[in-house]
Design a protein around this motif. Structure first.
Motif, PDB file in Angstrom:
ATOM      1  N   PRO C 298       0.306  -1.255   0.105  1.00 42.28           N
ATOM      2  CA  PRO C 298      -0.025   0.629  -0.251  1.00 42.28           C
ATOM      3  C   PRO C 298       1.100   1.000   0.225  1.00 42.28           C
ATOM      4  O   PRO C 298       2.193   1.169   0.576  1.00 42.28           O
ATOM      5  N   VAL C 299      -0.298   2.454  -0.113  1.00 41.38           N
ATOM      6  CA  VAL C 299       0.607   3.833  -0.588  1.00 41.38           C
ATOM      7  C   VAL C 299       0.367   4.183   0.712  1.00 41.38           C
ATOM      8  O   VAL C 299      -0.546   4.209   1.224  1.00 41.38           O
ATOM      9  N   LEU C 300       1.625   5.276   1.355  1.00 40.94           N
ATOM     10  CA  LEU C 300       1.554   6.203   2.782  1.00 40.94           C
ATOM     11  C   LEU C 300       0.606   7.124   2.087  1.00 40.94           C
ATOM     12  O   LEU C 300       1.211   7.930   1.213  1.00 40.94           O
ATOM     13  N   GLU C 301      -0.854   7.847   2.688  1.00 40.74           N
ATOM     14  CA  GLU C 301      -1.154   8.607   2.003  1.00 40.74           C
ATOM     15  C   GLU C 301      -1.762   9.594   3.001  1.00 40.74           C
ATOM     16  O   GLU C 301      -2.003   9.416   4.764  1.00 40.74           O
ATOM     17  N   ARG C 302      -1.765  10.871   3.280  1.00 47.62           N
ATOM     18  CA  ARG C 302      -2.386  12.214   3.763  1.00 47.62           C
ATOM     19  C   ARG C 302      -3.161  12.698   4.319  1.00 47.62           C
ATOM     20  O   ARG C 302      -3.912  13.062   2.991  1.00 47.62           O
ATOM     21  N   ALA C 303      -4.713  12.832   4.246  1.00 52.87           N
ATOM     22  CA  ALA C 303      -5.534  13.495   4.638  1.00 52.87           C
ATOM     23  C   ALA C 303      -5.675  13.948   5.973  1.00 52.87           C
ATOM     24  O   ALA C 303      -6.798  13.958   6.820  1.00 52.87           O
ATOM     25  N   ASN C 310      -3.112   3.226   1.581  1.00 56.16           N
ATOM     26  CA  ASN C 310      -4.275   3.277   0.653  1.00 56.16           C
ATOM     27  C   ASN C 310      -3.499   1.610  -0.312  1.00 56.16           C
ATOM     28  O   ASN C 310      -2.981   1.570  -0.630  1.00 56.16           O
ATOM     29  N   HIS C 311      -4.905   0.595  -0.242  1.00 52.71           N
ATOM     30  CA  HIS C 311      -4.733  -0.049  -0.985  1.00 52.71           C
ATOM     31  C   HIS C 311      -5.099  -0.170  -2.333  1.00 52.71           C
ATOM     32  O   HIS C 311      -4.676  -1.474  -3.370  1.00 52.71           O
ATOM     33  N   ASP C 312      -5.924   0.362  -2.503  1.00 51.45           N
ATOM     34  CA  ASP C 312      -6.535   0.647  -4.003  1.00 51.45           C
ATOM     35  C   ASP C 312      -5.457   1.217  -4.714  1.00 51.45           C
ATOM     36  O   ASP C 312      -5.933   2.720  -5.044  1.00 51.45           O
ATOM     37  N   ARG C 313      -5.121   0.811  -5.629  1.00 49.10           N
ATOM     38  CA  ARG C 313      -3.865   1.246  -6.335  1.00 49.10           C
ATOM     39  C   ARG C 313      -3.660   0.132  -7.773  1.00 49.10           C
ATOM     40  O   ARG C 313      -2.650  -0.856  -7.813  1.00 49.10           O
ATOM     41  N   PRO C 314      -5.005   0.443  -8.337  1.00 50.25           N
ATOM     42  CA  PRO C 314      -4.742  -1.117  -9.662  1.00 50.25           C
ATOM     43  C   PRO C 314      -3.545  -0.878 -10.406  1.00 50.25           C
ATOM     44  O   PRO C 314      -3.559  -2.108 -11.259  1.00 50.25           O
ATOM     45  N   ARG C 315      -3.010   0.243 -10.367  1.00 53.97           N
ATOM     46  CA  ARG C 315      -1.592  -0.026 -11.653  1.00 53.97           C
ATOM     47  C   ARG C 315      -0.646  -0.725 -10.791  1.00 53.97           C
ATOM     48  O   ARG C 315       0.708  -0.804 -11.301  1.00 53.97           O
ATOM     49  N   SER C 316      -0.756  -1.030  -9.894  1.00 52.00           N
ATOM     50  CA  SER C 316       0.710  -1.373  -8.623  1.00 52.00           C
ATOM     51  C   SER C 316       1.277  -2.411  -8.789  1.00 52.00           C
ATOM     52  O   SER C 316       0.586  -3.427  -9.313  1.00 52.00           O
ATOM     53  N   VAL C 317       2.398  -2.259  -8.679  1.00 49.49           N
ATOM     54  CA  VAL C 317       3.218  -3.715  -9.059  1.00 49.49           C
ATOM     55  C   VAL C 317       2.694  -4.419  -8.069  1.00 49.49           C
ATOM     56  O   VAL C 317       3.028  -5.837  -8.062  1.00 49.49           O
ATOM     57  N   GLY C 318       1.677  -3.882  -7.036  1.00 48.72           N
ATOM     58  CA  GLY C 318       1.668  -5.003  -6.081  1.00 48.72           C
ATOM     59  C   GLY C 318       2.925  -4.864  -4.639  1.00 48.72           C
ATOM     60  O   GLY C 318       3.469  -3.925  -4.219  1.00 48.72           O
TER      61      GLY C 318
END
Ligand SMILES: Cc1ncc(COP(=O)(O)O)c(C=O)c1O
Lengths: 128, 462, 485
Positions: C298-303, C310-318
């Motif tokens: 997942p990618v770390l995000e800040r809101a 964020n695990h919802d990363r459809p183009r990620s290599v995984g």
């Protein structure tokens, strides 16, 4: 440096003993000295086809790996299974008990391109 | 602060010896347009006590296993770590040494690795173990590579009982094309040998299964290994080392490779890292082993000593033909594993495992007696972890328990949206009866009135 | 006397630390588990009391060389001092005893640490996007080349080759092969830099990426890096920075300005986290904007004030790690950065470069430098002159051990005969460098006066040279192997 007169050689430091249709192959005294203690020799199965100057196996020393090239094209008819248990034979007896494979040659003419002992000694002279 | 000890006079003397007029001259090869202009846009330095305070504040914003009763598992467990282990692993001699490439001055690290390898083999029932890999997930990847290389086949059949993150990492690496992942759906949290047999075609290089499974179930390793090997594939187990103190090790059941996550042997949970992957196999596969390996030998005076051996397998020598690209591994964590196993010993490890087993069953029995709470996997044997099905959203209960300083479990909806009511609960030897009874009470309170009520919408990721 | 093994020390009935007694009624293993799943023969782990275990490992530890003892000038490894505060903060319970799957609202402190570290590293690299999931440099390489495959794949053709200079570290070609690309090697020119003409010939529409180490493993800045980027980008290939040598560029030069598409950082080199006798390390992969969607999940995000994964990363290599990478190492690196601050960071590379050039200057008359001129943070000497006296690079390194110092990296890079690769780092003082230079100069004299002494070294270490051939021919890798003889 031991370079037996009766054998043929490649620039890649293999020797070839031609007996009729068969070529027995190993690495030279110089090559084993450069590699140091050989710990493993990976050779193809009997029946494998090999082609001129393409890698046919690998030789692992303590801290290096080198390819073994096929000096001639043909089919592997024998491999030295003793090296599996005792790879040190390559160091102790490079031209006799340290032989690696025998190739049934596809084109005898290929042996023409191999170096004579004198030719190989010149190669070694250029390195030193 | 810069950890540089240098006076102006020394700097001048050094430049003079070099023959440079200014220090800037030394990096004259860097084109001007690539230079950083001015200072970097980052904060000014802080004193040690200011930094310590900052990190302490961050620490306080996390839950941790000392302030909360931790029933979280899913691959990372809150086990006892002896103080002696912390003291030993903190020693400069171990912590600040590099990879033991000069064995004459690295015998401490090398012998420790050798002892680690020996103990991993004892636990797994295998013949050779490497000096560690990054984590359990990448250990599975390396096993897939070994299996593909050894069998000349491409499919890695992965049980749905394997940790979902391990499966994700396998899929990531598989995108490179050297192997393909095919999954066997788990049945009641475990692997069905019958389903595996159907998928074990002649293209399958390995069957990867987990002991115990991700949901805690003790697998029938012998049946899975027989199924795999019957189809000419390798049997690869991802095993939990604590469980192996009690369960039959996959090696004794004939498995070809045993890998796993070593965190449960003396490594702090540390928000998931650093972890340590172990990798054990048969001597017949030793030339395909990934990573470093310590071996015993003798020195010129015939004294015993240790070296890194069979190095020609590795990237620094074999380069593109290496068995793996790993270089830096998780050495200090492997050392922690070795110290942990030495301190606890055969008896201690067995006791840890037995207490986990007993306590997990105690809690499972008590919660499943509550109205509306069930064990979806029925009476399947489990080790330290089990799934409970709640009368409402698991994430909802997790939140309710938080208020009581309980980390109640990992909601399985995180991995499978179709299971909003399932919660994965782990119990280690550190959980007390009081904490478990508190858990039961909290759950009883939360589920009161919920039994039979329709399910509220669940947030999928907690 | 060699140290006994744990197996030798084991005495049946001895016990180490104990658990609290079971505080619930025991059911018994036989009632809880089917008999056939239970181990019949316990693992043969040792039985030793705590004081003996402590002595054993302390006795082992003192056999090691380590950076807190003396100089450790391994080229390419950046063996700098590891500040003690780093380890202290990493032990804080809120960080060390946090579970990776505890709710995000109870993990905000850990996530803040990672977020803040990302900010510092992005500023240092001059690059916009980042992941700290990889466990080490080699895993960054693998992640990046997988990302290159995904990136080109989206454009319709994943391509076939990755270009690697002949001076590259072994992990580069090994990674390329693991990702299913063919390695194309480009030679270095006489100046030690990538041969630009050869590079032009090597690139094509088949090239997926080019992996460059800058400064390269000879310690030379690839001055034509701008041109190299143009050549790579000209055929649509991506440019990767193997950042193992970042200790030459911190606060000095900007990888972002060099047009790298990816760059890795080894936190265990440049940012002072301890090597632990082989690991753990910390891998950081920085990428440019266009590659951000492919970063591992997942990618770390800040809101607002809240962090989330964020695990919802459809183009990620995984996913590449079981959780979020070597978090404890990230903590240490951030602690180091905060100690240095902007002013301290500015000194790191300057002083590292000064130290390397000073050592090179002191040694250049006795040992043949691989290349003339100034070096960056490290340099390579060739022991060819000493070899003609019958002493090899290996022997020189072994002799240094007798002086209580660690050997340089030897026989790497492969393109220098009898290579001695020396990286002192900025944390060595002038006095320490002088002692090291004096030792190497004395050893050079020994190669003339008494080469056998050098060839037989070391003699003052816990063991002498070890029989590596024997270890490899008959591997003894466990206690059981030792007992079997
Ligand atoms: C130039 C270079 N590249 C890559 C690596 C691999 O990094 P790591 O050991 O962190 O995997 C190293 C480490 O030794 C290196 O020196």
């Amino acid at each position: 440096m031991n370079v037996p007169k009766e054998l043929r050689y490649t620039k890649e430091h293999e020797w070839v003993r031609v007996r009729g249709q068969e070529a027995e192959v190993g690495i030279t005294d110089y090559a084993q000295g450069e590699l140091g203690d050989v710990i493993f020799v990976e050779l193809p199965a009997v029946g494998t086809r090999v082609s001129h100057m393409k890698p046919l196996g690998t030789i692992d020393a303590v801290k290096t790996v080198s390819d073994l090239f096929a000096p001639v094209s043909g089919e592997i008819v024998a491999v030295n299974t003793e090296l599996k248990e005792n790879p040190a034979l390559v160091n102790q007896s490079p031209y006799e008990r340290g032989w690696m494979v025998r190739i049934k040659m596809a084109a005898l003419a290929e042996t023409e391109s191999l170096l004579s002992a004198d030719g190989y000694e010149k190669v070694l002279g250029a390195i030193a | 602060m810069s950890f540089v000890g240098r006076s102006d006079a020394e700097r001048r003397a050094m430049l003079e010896c070099i023959g440079a007029k200014s220090i800037e001259e030394l990096w004259g090869a860097i084109p001007a347009d690539l230079m950083v202009r001015g200072a970097l846009p980052v904060d000014p330095p802080l004193a040690e006590y200011e930094i310590a305070r900052r990190f302490a504040e961050w620490g306080e914003r996390n839950a941790d296993a000392n302030r909360y009763a931790c029933f979280l598992g899913a691959g990372i467990y809150d086990h006892f770590i002896p103080a002696a282990l912390r003291s030993l692993t903190a020693r400069s001699e171990f912590a600040t040494a590099y990879t033991p490439y000069q064995p004459e001055v690295s015998q401490g690290t090398l012998q420790a690795i050798f002892e680690y390898q020996s103990m991993i083999c004892e636990l797994t029932g295998m013949e050779v173990a490497n000096a560690s890999l990054y984590d359990g997930a990448t250990a599975c990847v390396e096993a897939a590579h070994l299996a593909a290389g050894a069998t000349g086949r491409r499919i890695v059949l992965v049980s749905g009982g394997v940790h979902p993150h391990f499966r994700e990492v396998l899929r990531t690496y598989a995108s490179a094309g050297s192997f393909r992942v095919q999954e066997i759906p788990a049945e009641r949290g475990a692997t069905s040998a019958a389903a595996a047999r159907k998928l074990l075609t002649p293209e399958v290089a390995a069957l990867l299964w987990s002991q115990p499974s991700f949901e805690g179930i003790v697998e029938d390793g012998a049946a899975l290994t027989d199924a795999a090997q019957g189809a000419g594939a390798l049997s690869v187990a991802a095993a939990d080392p604590v469980a192996l103190a009690l369960l039959k090790p996959p090696g004794h059941e004939g498995a070809d490779i045993v890998v796993g996550e070593g965190q449960s042997m003396g490594v702090p949970m540390g928000y998931g890292g650093p972890l340590v992957g172990f990798f054990a196999t048969r001597k017949s596969q030793i030339r395909r082993l990934p990573g470093r390996l310590a071996g015993a030998t003798v020195d010129l005076d015939a004294r015993r000593g240790y070296v890194l051996t069979l190095q020609t397998r590795e990237q620094h020598i074999r380069r593109e033909r290496a068995t793996s690209n790993i270089c830096t591994n998780q050495g200090l964590m492997a050392l922690a594993n070795a110290i942990h196993l030495a301190l606890l010993g055969a008896g201690g490890m067995r006791e840890v495992a037995t207490q986990c087993l007993e306590k997990a069953h105690y809690l499972a029995r008590r919660v499943s007696a509550l109205p509306g709470v069930t064990l979806p996997h029925g009476d399947a044997p489990f080790f330290r972890e089990f799934v409970i099905r709640l009368p409402g959203a698991a994430s909802d209960f997790v939140r309710a328990a938080q208020a009581k300083r309980i980390l109640a479990g990992v909601p399985l909806a995180r991995f499978d949206r179709s299971r909003p009511r399932d919660l994965l609960v782990a119990v280690t030897e550190k959980r007390t009866r009081e904490e478990m009874d508190g858990y039961v009470e909290t759950l009883a309170e939360w589920s009161r009135g919920r039994a039979g009520s329709p399910l509220e919408e669940a947030a999928c990721r907690s | 006397m060699p140290e006994l093994t744990l197996r030798d020390l084991s005495v049946q009935g001895h016990r180490g630390p104990r658990l609290a007694p079971l505080d619930i009624p025991a059911e018994g293993v036989e009632r809880l588990l089917p008999r056939e799943r239970v181990r019949t023969e316990g693992p043969a782990l040792p039985e030793i009391s705590e004081p003996q275990v402590v002595r054993h490992f302390v006795n082992l530890s003192v056999l090691n060389h380590h950076i807190d003892r003396a100089i450790y000038p391994l080229g390419s490894c950046t063996m700098k001092y590891n500040p003690k505060l780093n380890d202290e903060v990493a032990q804080l319970q809120g960080l060390a005893a946090a579970h990776p799957l505890q709710p995000e609202e109870l993990s905000q402190g850990a996530m803040a640490v990672i977020w803040e570290l990302h900010g510092w590293l992005r500023a240092i690299m001059g690059m916009p996007a980042i992941t700290t999931h990889p466990a080490a440099g080699a895993q960054c390489e693998l992640t990046a080349i997988l990302m290159a495959r995904a990136y080109h794949g989206e454009r319709g053709n994943p391509r076939e080759e990755v270009i690697v200079p002949d001076s590259a570290h072994g992990t580069n070609p090994s990674t390329v092969n693991q990702v299913g690309y063919r390695v194309v090697t480009v030679p270095s020119g006489a100046d030690g830099c990538v041969d630009i003409a050869a590079l032009r010939r090597a690139v094509s529409e088949k090239t997926a990426a080019l992996m460059l180490t800058n400064p390269n493993t000879l310690g030379i800045f690839e001055r034509d890096v701008g041109e190299i980027a143009r050549i790579a980008h000209g055929v649509g290939a991506l440019l990767y920075l193997d950042g193992a040598n970042l200790n030459a560029m911190v606060g000095l030069a900007s990888p972002g300005a060099m047009e790298f598409d990816f760059a890795h950082i080894n936190l265990h080199k440049t940012f002072s986290t301890p090597h632990g006798g082989g690991g753990p390390g910390g891998g950081v992969l920085c990428v440019r904007e266009a590659l951000e969607p492919f970063l591992p999940a997942p990618v770390l995000e800040r809101a607002g004030d809240l962090y989330r994964w964020n695990h919802d990363r459809p183009r990620s290599v995984g996913r590449v790690h079981s959780y979020y990478g070597n978090f404890g190492i990230l903590v240490r690196a951030l602690c180091y950065l905060k100690s240095l601050g902007a002013s301290g960071l500015a000194e790191v590379s300057r002083e590292a470069i000064l130290n390397a050039n000073y050592l090179k200057a002191r040694l250049r008359d006795a040992y043949e430098p691989s290349h003339p001129g100034y070096c960056m943070h490290e340099f390579v000497l060739s022991a060819s002159r000493q070899k003609s006296r019958g002493v090899r690079a290996l022997d020189l390194g072994k002799r240094l051990l007798d002086f209580g110092m660690h050997a340089p990296t030897t026989y790497f890079p492969l393109i220098v005969e009898e290579a001695l690769m020396i990286e002192p780092t900025e944390t060595e003082t002038k006095a320490s460098l002088d002692a090291f230079a004096d030792a190497l100069l004395a050893i050079d004299r020994e190669t003339v006066e008494d080469p056998a002494l050098v060839r037989n070294a070391p003699t003052r270490t816990p063991v002498r040279r070890l029989d590596e051939a024997r270890a490899a021919r008959n591997p003894a890798v466990t206690w059981r192997d030792l007992e079997a003889g």
